[in-house]
Design an enzyme around this catalytic site. Structure first.
Site, PDB file in Angstrom:
ATOM      1  N   LYS A 187       0.825  -1.212   0.000  1.00  0.00           N
ATOM      2  CA  LYS A 187       0.000   0.000   0.000  1.00  0.00           C
ATOM      3  C   LYS A 187       0.856   1.257   0.000  1.00  0.00           C
ATOM      4  O   LYS A 187       0.611   2.187  -0.784  1.00  0.00           O
ATOM      5  CB  LYS A 187      -0.907  -0.023   1.231  1.00  0.00           C
ATOM      6  CG  LYS A 187      -1.602   1.291   1.535  1.00  0.00           C
ATOM      7  CD  LYS A 187      -2.474   1.184   2.764  1.00  0.00           C
ATOM      8  CE  LYS A 187      -1.689   0.874   4.009  1.00  0.00           C
ATOM      9  NZ  LYS A 187      -0.809   1.999   4.423  1.00  0.00           N
ATOM     10  N   THR A 188       1.855   1.317   0.873  1.00  0.00           N
ATOM     11  CA  THR A 188       2.700   2.513   0.966  1.00  0.00           C
ATOM     12  C   THR A 188       3.462   2.738  -0.340  1.00  0.00           C
ATOM     13  O   THR A 188       3.610   3.879  -0.798  1.00  0.00           O
ATOM     14  CB  THR A 188       3.687   2.376   2.143  1.00  0.00           C
ATOM     15  OG1 THR A 188       2.946   2.180   3.346  1.00  0.00           O
ATOM     16  CG2 THR A 188       4.549   3.620   2.280  1.00  0.00           C
TER      17      THR A 188
ATOM     18  N   GLN B  21      -9.716  -4.571   7.053  1.00  0.00           N
ATOM     19  CA  GLN B  21      -8.908  -4.249   8.229  1.00  0.00           C
ATOM     20  C   GLN B  21      -9.471  -3.046   8.988  1.00  0.00           C
ATOM     21  O   GLN B  21      -8.746  -2.380   9.723  1.00  0.00           O
ATOM     22  CB  GLN B  21      -7.455  -3.985   7.818  1.00  0.00           C
ATOM     23  CG  GLN B  21      -6.768  -5.198   7.224  1.00  0.00           C
ATOM     24  CD  GLN B  21      -5.290  -4.980   6.984  1.00  0.00           C
ATOM     25  OE1 GLN B  21      -4.490  -4.897   7.911  1.00  0.00           O
ATOM     26  NE2 GLN B  21      -4.912  -4.885   5.712  1.00  0.00           N
TER      27      GLN B  21
ATOM     28  N   ARG C 155      -0.939 -11.233   9.976  1.00  0.00           N
ATOM     29  CA  ARG C 155       0.344 -10.777  10.543  1.00  0.00           C
ATOM     30  C   ARG C 155       1.433 -11.837  10.337  1.00  0.00           C
ATOM     31  O   ARG C 155       2.618 -11.535  10.460  1.00  0.00           O
ATOM     32  CB  ARG C 155       0.229 -10.519  12.057  1.00  0.00           C
ATOM     33  CG  ARG C 155      -0.749  -9.440  12.530  1.00  0.00           C
ATOM     34  CD  ARG C 155      -0.622  -8.149  11.783  1.00  0.00           C
ATOM     35  NE  ARG C 155      -1.563  -8.109  10.666  1.00  0.00           N
ATOM     36  CZ  ARG C 155      -1.466  -7.282   9.637  1.00  0.00           C
ATOM     37  NH1 ARG C 155      -0.451  -6.445   9.561  1.00  0.00           N
ATOM     38  NH2 ARG C 155      -2.350  -7.297   8.653  1.00  0.00           N
TER      39      ARG C 155
ATOM     40  N   ASP D  69      -4.383   7.904   3.114  1.00  0.00           N
ATOM     41  CA  ASP D  69      -3.897   6.601   3.569  1.00  0.00           C
ATOM     42  C   ASP D  69      -4.827   6.046   4.647  1.00  0.00           C
ATOM     43  O   ASP D  69      -5.459   6.805   5.385  1.00  0.00           O
ATOM     44  CB  ASP D  69      -2.481   6.774   4.126  1.00  0.00           C
ATOM     45  CG  ASP D  69      -1.823   5.455   4.468  1.00  0.00           C
ATOM     46  OD1 ASP D  69      -2.203   4.422   3.886  1.00  0.00           O
ATOM     47  OD2 ASP D  69      -0.907   5.450   5.321  1.00  0.00           O
ATOM     48  N   GLU D  70      -4.909   4.722   4.757  1.00  0.00           N
ATOM     49  CA  GLU D  70      -5.706   4.042   5.797  1.00  0.00           C
ATOM     50  C   GLU D  70      -7.129   4.603   5.858  1.00  0.00           C
ATOM     51  O   GLU D  70      -7.669   4.889   6.939  1.00  0.00           O
ATOM     52  CB  GLU D  70      -5.024   4.182   7.176  1.00  0.00           C
ATOM     53  CG  GLU D  70      -3.621   3.602   7.246  1.00  0.00           C
ATOM     54  CD  GLU D  70      -3.588   2.083   7.287  1.00  0.00           C
ATOM     55  OE1 GLU D  70      -4.647   1.454   7.075  1.00  0.00           O
ATOM     56  OE2 GLU D  70      -2.499   1.536   7.512  1.00  0.00           O
TER      57      GLU D  70
END
Length: 679
Positions: A49-50, A271, A634, A240-241
Site C-alpha cells: 500500500k505505501t 482491516q 500478521r 492513507d488508511e
C-alpha cells in the site's frame, strides 16, 4: 469536469526516470497511473500500500502537477514520515512544497493561516489531553459541580464524551443515550459543561486535538472564500488508511475534493477494526456511492505470507457480507499449513506455546520473530505466568501494561491491604479513592489507623497443616471505624461503605479466596467508581471480572499477589526500544501494520474471540471477523490457531466451564489446516 492542471507529456525538468511498469506489479501500476477522477484503492494486507501511494505522488509530479497542489493525508506521524521519506528517495531530494502529514498536522497548518477568521489569534495553544482535562475541571468548578458528591462523570470521561461527539457528528444527548446511558440523568448538565468548555477554550485562545479537525471543517463550511481557496489549491488528494477515518474526517475529505473530484483513497475494508473509537466503516464502503463513476482498484498480491496462510485469511473474511470481495494472492513459495491447536485448558495452551517457542529458537528462529496475539489483555495471563516460570524472555507490546493499569491496581489494593494491614501504599491508594480526601488527609488517617490497630492483632492460619504460610491480620474493620473522626464530612458515608467492604473481605470464608475478594470489591461499589472515572468503563469492568476468574487457580491470596508482583516486574522491564531477543505479546489492535515470522493466536473461544458483546449485532460480529483476519495476516511463515476447551476455576463458584471453539474457526475449511489435539 474541468481541471486547472491537465495531465501532460513528460518534460525533462520533471522526468524522474522511473520505470513504473517494471517496479510495480500490474495492479499497483493500474492504481498509480490512474487518470484524474475519484479512485478507491482496496489494498489487501501485505500488498504494498505505501509503495503504491508514494509512486502515485511521483507519477503526478511527472505529469506536471505542482507539488503544492497535492495533499497527502495519513493517520500517524510515523506513517507520514515514512511516506515523505520514500517520496524523497524516489525524487532524490526533499519535497517541501508537498502538503503531507497527519490529518491533525494539516488541520493545524490551515488553522494557523486562518485563525483570525474563526476569532482566534494565530498563536493559539494546542491543548494536549491533560490540558483539556484541567480546563474541563475549571468549568466544573465554575458551575459548582462537585463530581465527588454524586455520580457525575469526571473530567476524563467528559473529555472522551466531548471528543466522540466531535468526531462522530453526534449531539451530546445522542452520544450519552447510545454509549453512556448510565449518565442519562445528567445529560443536560453534560451538554451545559460542553458549552462552557467550548467557550473557555475560545476565551483562552486554545484548541484541543479535536478542534484541529472540527474547526478546520467549520472554517471550510462557513467561509466560502477560504473553501474556494483550498478546493482550488488541492487538485489531487491522497488518503492513507481510509478505512479508519471517522465521520468528521470523511466530511473534510469530501469537502476539499468537491471541486476537482481528484481524490484517491487507499485502504482495506477488511482491516477496519476501530469502530469503538469512532471510525466510520461506511466511509470506505459507501465511497463509490458518494463518488459516482469512481474507479475501484484492487491490489491483491501479498508479499508477506505463504500461500497456506493466505488461504486461511481468505476463508476467514469470506463470511462477511459488508465488504469489497477480494482474494489475496501469494507472491511467495509454499509453506506449512496453519495449525489448529486444541488444548485442554489455558494452562496447557500456555505450556504448548512456551515449548514450541523454545523449539523454534533451536531451529534458528529468533524469539523476536515470534508473536502471540490475543483479543484482550487478560487472555494472556496464564501465558505470562508460564513464560515467567520458564524464564523465557518476553515483552508486552499492547500499549498498556495490564497489571499497572489504575483499575487493576485499585482492585488488588483491597487484597493487599487485607493481606498486609501495614501496607501503607495500598491503604492510602484506597483512601484517596474517597471524596474529599487528599494526600494530607490520607496520611492523617493512616497514622490514626496504625495507632488504633496496635495491640489488636490475631494470628490467622491460611491453608492446611501441610502448608507453611501464616499471616498476621488485624480486626481491620474495627480499627478503621476508630479512624472515622479524621474523615471529612463529605466522605463520611463512603467511609462507612469502605469499612463495611473491608469487614466483608476479612471474613474467613472470603479472605481465603482472591477470586471471592475481587468479586466482592466489584459488588461493593467499585463498578460505580469505574463508570464515573473512565470512559472505557465496560472494558475495565470485564478485566477485573476476568482477573477474579483467573485468581481461582491460586491456593491462597498471598500466592496470587506474589504472582501478580512477579508479572508486574517482568512487564516493567519491557522497553519498546529494547531489541533483545524476546517473544512479543500483543493485542491484535496494537499489532495492526506489523508482521512476524511466527504467529500464535490464542483464546479462540466464542465469548472471548469474538467477544460476547460483539455478537449482539451483525456489525459487531463482522468487525470481530475483520479483527481475526488482521491477526491471521500478521503471520509470514507459520500460524497457530489455539483454543482451550476448559477454563479451570472460571465458573461462578470456581468450577470448570466448557468453552466452544470460536465460530470463526468453523468457517475455515478443514483441508486448509492441520489439526493438533493436545488433550
Amino acid at each position: 469536469m474541468s481541471h486547472e492542471y491537465v495531465l501532460k507529456p513528460f518534460t525533462p525538468e520533471i522526468r524522474l526516470n522511473i520505470d513504473y511498469a517494471r517496479e510495480l506489479n500490474d495492479q499497483q501500476f493500474a492504481a498509480v497511473t490512474a487518470p484524474p477522477g475519484p479512485a478507491l484503492v482496496i489494498a489487501g494486507a501485505g500488498s504494498g500500500k505505501t509503495r503504491t501511494l508514494t509512486y502515485r505522488v511521483a507519477y503526478l509530479l511527472e505529469q506536471g502537477i505542482p507539488a503544492d497542489r497535492i495533499l497527502l493525508l495519513t493517520f500517524t506521524n510515523k506513517a507520514a514520515q515514512e511516506m515523505m521519506r520514500r517520496v524523497s528517495d524516489l525524487l532524490g531530494h526533499e519535497l517541501r512544497a508537498l502538503w503531507g502529514g497527519t490529518f491533525h498536522s494539516i488541520g493545524a497548518r490551515v488553522l494557523r493561516l486562518h485563525a483570525a477568521t474563526l476569532g482566534y489569534q494565530r498563536d493559539f495553544t494546542i491543548l494536549d489531553r491533560d490540558d483539556a482535562r484541567d480546563l474541563i475541571k475549571a468549568c466544573l468548578l465554575d458551575a459548582k459541580i462537585d463530581t465527588k458528591d454524586k455520580h457525575f462523570p469526571k473530567a476524563d470521561v467528559l473529555n472522551e464524551i466531548f471528543s466522540l461527539a466531535a468526531n462522530t457528528h453526534q449531539t451530546i444527548a445522542e452520544l450519552v443515550e447510545g454509549k453512556f446511558n448510565y449518565f442519562a440523568a445528567f445529560v443536560e448538565q453534560i451538554a451545559d459543561q460542553h458549552k462552557r468548555y467550548l467557550a473557555r477554550k475560545h476565551a483562552t485562545n486554545g484548541m484541543d486535538f479535536d478542534d484541529l479537525l472540527a474547526l478546520w471543517l467549520k472554517l471550510l463550511q462557513d467561509h466560502a472564500d477560504v473553501r474556494e481557496q483550498f478546493q482550488r489549491r488541492f487538485q489531487f488528494i491522497l488518503v492513507d488508511e481510509y478505512q479508519d477515518t471517522n465521520k468528521l474526517q470523511g466530511d473534510l475529505i469530501d469537502l476539499l475534493a468537491a471541486r476537482h473530484k481528484n481524490v484517491m483513497v487507499v485502504g482495506d475494508d477488511a482491516q477496519s477494526i476501530y469502530a469503538w473509537r469512532g471510525a466510520n466503516f461506511a466511509n470506505i464502503l459507501d465511497f463509490p456511492k458518494r463518488y459516482p463513476g469512481a474507479k475501484v482498484f484492487k491490489i491483491e498480491t501479498n508479499y508477506r505470507s505463504t500461500p497456506e496462510i493466505l488461504n486461511v485469511a481468505n476463508a476467514a473474511i469470506s463470511a462477511n457480507v459488508n465488504q469489497f470481495a477480494k482474494e489475496l494472492a501469494p507472491a511467495r513459495k509454499s509453506g506449512a499449513k496453519p495449525a489448529l491447536v486444541q488444548c485442554q485448558d489455558a494452562g496447557q495452551q500456555a505450556t504448548f506455546i512456551a515449548q514450541r517457542a523454545l523449539e523454534l529458537r533451536e531451529e534458528g528462529t529468533s524469539l523476536n520473530e515470534i508473536c502471540v496475539l490475543y483479543r484482550s489483555h487478560f487472555h494472556a495471563l496464564e501465558l505470562q505466568l508460564e513464560l515467567t516460570r520458564r524464564q523465557i524472555p518476553f515483552s508486552i507490546t499492547s500499549g498498556i501494561r495490564f497489571f499497572e493499569q489504575a483499575h487493576i491496581k485499585d482492585a488488588t489494593a483491597f487484597l493487599k491491604f487485607v493481606a498486609n494491614p501495614k501496607d501503607e501504599i495500598s491503604f492510602k491508594r484506597l483512601v484517596l479513592l474517597l471524596p474529599g480526601i487528599g494526600a494530607k488527609g490520607a496520611e492523617k488517617i493512616f497514622q490514626s489507623f496504625q495507632s488504633s490497630s496496635r495491640g489488636d492483632e490475631t494470628l490467622i492460619e491460611i491453608g492446611n497443616e501441610l502448608e507453611t504460610p501464616h499471616v498476621v491480620s488485624y480486626k481491620l474493620a474495627a480499627a478503621l471505624q476508630a479512624c472515622a473522626k479524621f474523615v471529612p464530612k463529605k466522605a463520611a458515608v463512603p467511609w462507612a461503605q469502605f469499612v463495611a467492604t473491608i469487614s466483608q473481605l476479612e471474613a474467613d470464608d472470603t479472605r481465603r479466596s482472591a477470586a471471592k475478594m475481587l468479586r466482592l470489591v466489584m459488588d461493593a461499589g467499585y463498578d460505580d467508581y469505574l463508570k464515573e472515572n473512565f470512559d472505557n468503563y465496560q472494558r475495565r469492568l470485564d478485566e477485573i471480572q476476568q482477573l477474579a476468574e483467573f485468581a481461582f487457580q491460586f491456593g491462597t491470596v498471598e500466592e496470587f499477589l506474589t504472582q501478580l508482583a512477579l508479572l508486574t516486574n517482568v512487564e516493567a522491564e519491557a522497553d519498546p526500544k529494547d531489541d533483545s531477543d524476546k517473544i512479543k505479546l500483543s493485542t491484535i489492535h496494537q499489532a495492526k501494520g506489523l508482521e512476524f515470522e511466527i504467529v500464535f493466536i490464542i483464546m479462540l473461544c466464542d465469548g472471548l474471540f469474538p467477544s460476547s458483546r460483539s455478537t449482539e449485532s451483525n456489525d459487531g460480529e463482522e468487525e470481530e471477523r475483520r479483527l481475526f483476519y488482521v491477526s491471521v495476516t500478521r503471520a509470514k511463515n507459520e500460524l497457530y490457531l489455539c483454543y482451550p476447551l476448559i477454563r479451570g476455576g472460571f465458573g461462578q463458584s470456581g468450577g470448570d466451564i466448557y468453552q466452544s471453539p470460536s465460530r470463526f474457526l468453523s468457517e475455515i475449511p478443514r483441508e486448509l489446516i492441520n489439526e493438533w489435539n493436545l488433550r
